[in-house]
Design an enzyme around this catalytic site. Structure first.
Site, short mmCIF file in Angstrom:
data_model
loop_
_atom_site.label_atom_id
_atom_site.label_comp_id
_atom_site.label_asym_id
_atom_site.label_seq_id
_atom_site.Cartn_x
_atom_site.Cartn_y
_atom_site.Cartn_z
N ASP A 66 -54.73 3.82 20.55
CA ASP A 66 -53.05 3.87 20.40
C ASP A 66 -52.98 5.56 20.15
O ASP A 66 -53.70 6.32 20.04
CB ASP A 66 -52.93 3.47 19.09
CG ASP A 66 -51.33 3.49 18.69
OD1 ASP A 66 -50.78 3.12 19.39
OD2 ASP A 66 -51.20 3.53 17.39
N ASP B 153 -53.97 2.17 14.22
CA ASP B 153 -53.75 2.55 12.74
C ASP B 153 -52.56 1.86 12.18
O ASP B 153 -52.62 1.75 11.13
CB ASP B 153 -53.57 3.91 12.47
CG ASP B 153 -52.34 4.64 12.66
OD1 ASP B 153 -51.74 4.12 13.95
OD2 ASP B 153 -51.60 4.99 12.00
N ASP C 161 -51.07 -2.80 15.42
CA ASP C 161 -52.44 -2.63 16.25
C ASP C 161 -53.20 -3.82 15.61
O ASP C 161 -54.25 -3.86 16.49
CB ASP C 161 -52.97 -1.28 15.84
CG ASP C 161 -52.21 -0.29 16.54
OD1 ASP C 161 -51.62 -0.49 17.53
OD2 ASP C 161 -52.05 0.86 15.92
#
Length: 706
Positions: free
Chosen positions: A406, A597, A601
């Site tokens: 990410d 995080d 996600d």
């Protein structure tokens, strides 16, 4: 029986009978309606057989699983490897046997006294055998009566008593003596590994100074409530998670992150349990109960990590259960079959070969050194601020060939700041306050940046706030629809966007009220200092890197080019990230790790082969779903975690290979009459010792350069 329950969920009980005590603890747990996994671990063993046992409560599927948390030599047998048993009694029996064996060998080969023969010689070696042999033979018989016949205790008992039966008294004593000594070294190595893991994170303060009725009083941390104020003096550990009330202070975060560099925390920022206050007396407003604190969560994760077995470990245990009875039948065949085909068959010689075969076949070297290797890997990772939730993930992470990351909070700091505000119509102060009021309902870093920029005087009422995943926020302000988000959200709302705004490469949050676009804010995030090094480290290992983000493609491309990431995809909703990872996993050759995080996600973390969460700023959902947690929020730890996994795997397979090769050679030599009991002792105890020494290497290795 005395029972007490601590605030950390540990039931401690003192009782005279271990089985009765365990049943009583289980009744206590069930009577309270708890769903637990109760792990029983003897803490104290005294000469009068009193026991103290603790049950660690973990959420499970409404079942009680009884573990002793001691290594089990492939049969899940409790070898009573409690640390409290270590001491004089533990070593006195083998010491006595060793002295008597040494004296007997000197008498046999050097002094040759006339009286040292016949029944007196047998009695001497029998007395030397009993201190080390009796506990092993007794344990083997107990398990055999319970239906578990093929254990290493039975192997050793048959081999050594058989040696006595054919007059090889010194060798019978020596085999059992060195087996016992090997057990002691194995116990010490396992206990050291467990202590190493526990001591890394078991830094829970015993008391907390809480403000009540105008005075600070010392109480147990688990008795402190949320919103109460606690005081932490210089040099003390923070007992609970909270917000710093003072202007600033410096804290040592090594217990949580593995980083020795002090961290300066400002007023209002989060202070975590386990940190050490280094400057002055500070006050902290408690935001989480003790059992919900970051430290308690880490402790639980590390404790549970040692109970989740790797495939290699599980295979060796299953293999040993099949392997042990096979070698018993082969040993029997070595004794009996030659009588049918050998002309000068001598029963004593073939029995001796079979006994050597049994000693060599003991699987101790495999089933001790392998879990010890994984203990070492988990401990080494914990010291580096990397938490593995099980040894199975240590195995798998070393095979990763795709790392999908990410952007926000993983490769970038996730600390956004408003760089510019562009106004289209009306007073920008009005729509900015309205946007801040709406964004205050979100926990997204971009939303926080807008709220901080607008200041604290925003008191507008927003009704029906709703967060649109990958888009932004919407709600009602005085009956009018208000939108704050990206171009995707504006298009969903049917609001037209000027071409020059669409062309912007920075992160842009547009604000529209009642269908009219009023302006936008330019938001900037900063790339983490070690992100580029992290990507380079992964490329050196021939690992492909991919970045996924809900941010606009132009922003994603700019960061990907700067970091030299192989592929980058922007404008993704959470389901878009799931689709990208699913596509990668469509090829069975790909082992995919996802690093994230945020709350959004969590689905991708669960889908990937290895889910890695940034634990410092990461959401609780991401951390709970992930398999590996990086406490420092440093992407460079990804390559370090992979290297620890690879090194652990290398050590485990080195031990497996060494044990099989040496044992196979000595088994063949023993069956052919070319190896004695002494070689057999080396093939069993000696190889186990070498494997243990190899396994503990990982605990000493420095992975900071990876």
């Amino acid at each position: 029986m005395e029972v007490s329950v601590s605030g950390t969920g540990i039931i401690r009980a003192e009782f005279d009978n271990e089985q009765v005590g365990r049943q009583a603890i289980i009744r206590i747990i069930e009577d309270n309606g708890l769903k637990v996994l109760a792990s029983f671990q003897p803490l104290v063993k005294t000469s009068n057989s009193d026991n103290e046992c603790c049950a660690h409560d973990h959420v499970s599927d409404n079942k009680i699983d009884d573990h002793d948390h001691d290594h089990d030599h492939a049969h899940d047998h409790d070898h009573t490897h409690g640390e409290a048993a270590a001491g004089f009694q533990q070593y006195s029996a083998p010491a006595l046997s060793f002295c008597m064996l040494l004296a007997g060998i000197i008498a046999d080969h050097f002094i040759h006294p006339s009286f040292f023969s016949g029944w007196l010689r047998l009695l001497w070696y029998s007395l030397a055998y009993i201190p080390v042999g009796y506990p092993v033979v007794k344990r083997g018989l107990i398990y055999a009566l319970k239906g578990d016949v093929f254990t290493e205790f039975i192997l050793m008992g048959i081999a050594t008593l058989g040696a006595f039966a054919i007059g090889e008294y010194p060798e019978g004593v020596a085999v059992m003596l060195f087996y016992t000594i090997g057990e002691l070294f194995q116990d010490a190595a396992v206990n050291k590994a467990k202590r190493s893991i526990k001591s890394l994170l078991d830094v829970r303060p015993k008391t907390a100074a809480v403000l009540r009725n105008g005075n600070y009083i010392q109480i147990s941390p688990d008795e402190v409530a949320i919103e109460e104020t606690i005081q932490v003096k210089a040099g003390e550990r923070v007992p609970l998670d909270g917000q710093l009330l003072n202007e600033r202070s410096s804290f040592n975060t090594a217990a949580l992150t593995g980083e020795s560099k002090p961290s300066t925390i400002e007023k209002g920022e989060t202070v975590l349990a386990g940190m050490i206050n280094q400057e002055k007396v500070v006050e902290v407003k408690v935001t989480k109960l003790f059992n919900d604190s970051s430290l308690a969560r880490i402790l639980t994760l590390v404790q549970e990590a040692t109970t989740r077995k790797a495939k290699t470990e599980l295979f060796i245990r299953k293999f040993s259960r099949v392997y042990t009875p096979i070698v018993v039948f082969l040993a029997t065949a070595i004794v009996l079959l030659p009588a049918l085909i050998v002309q000068d068959y001598i029963f004593r010689d073939w029995l001796y070969r079979a006994l050597v075969f049994l000693v060599v076949s003991c699987p101790c070297a495999l089933v001790i050194s392998i879990p010890l290797g994984y203990f070492g890997g988990i401990g080494a990772a914990s010291r580096a601020g990397i938490l593995f939730k099980g040894s199975n993930f240590l195995d798998l992470i070393g095979k990763v060939n795709y790392v999908v990351m990410d952007k926000t909070g993983t490769l970038t700091k996730g600390v956004f700041q408003v760089q510019n505000v562009i106004n289209f119509t009306g007073d920008k102060t009005d729509w900015l306050k309205a946007a801040a009021a709406l964004e205050s309902k979100s926990t997204h870093p971009v939303a926080k940046a807008i709220v901080d920029y607008a200041g604290n005087d925003v008191n507008l009422e927003i009704s029906n706030p709703e967060e649109i995943a990958g888009g932004g926020m919407k709600g009602l302000l005085n009956g009018k629809e208000i939108f704050a988000g990206n171009s995707k959200l504006m298009k969903m709302a049917g609001i037209s966007i000027p071409d020059d705004v669409t062309a912007l490469t920075d992160t842009v949050v547009m604000v529209a009220i009642d269908g009219v676009l009023l302006g936008y804010l330019v938001i900037a995030d900063e790339i983490k200092g070690d992100s580029k090094a992290a990507v380079e480290a992964l490329h050196r290992r021939n690992i492909q890197t991919i970045m996924l983000s809900g941010d606009k493609q132009t922003v994603v491309n700019r960061i990907a080019n700067e970091l030299k990431i192989d592929s980058a995809f922007g404008d993704l909703l959470p389901e878009g990230k799931v689709e990208k990872v699913s596509a990668l996993k469509g090829d069975p050759k790909n082992i995919v790790a996802f690093v994230g995080d945020g709350l959004n996600d969590a689905p991708v973390l669960a889908l990937s082969d290895i889910g890695i969460a940034m634990g410092g700023l990461g959401s609780d959902a991401a951390i709970e779903t992930a398999d590996v947690i990086i406490q420092t929020d440093q992407p460079s730890k990804i390559a370090q975690a992979i290297e620890i996994g690879k090194e652990t795997n290398r050590i485990v397979w080195q031990n497996i290979t060494m044990a099989f090769i040496v044992k196979a050679i000595v088994l063949i030599l023993g069956a052919g009459g070319l190896a004695t009991m002494w070689e057999a002792v080396f093939a069993d105890v000696g190889v186990a010792m070498l494997a243990i020494l190899n396994a503990i290497r990982i605990q000493k290795k420095n992975f900071s350069d990876y």
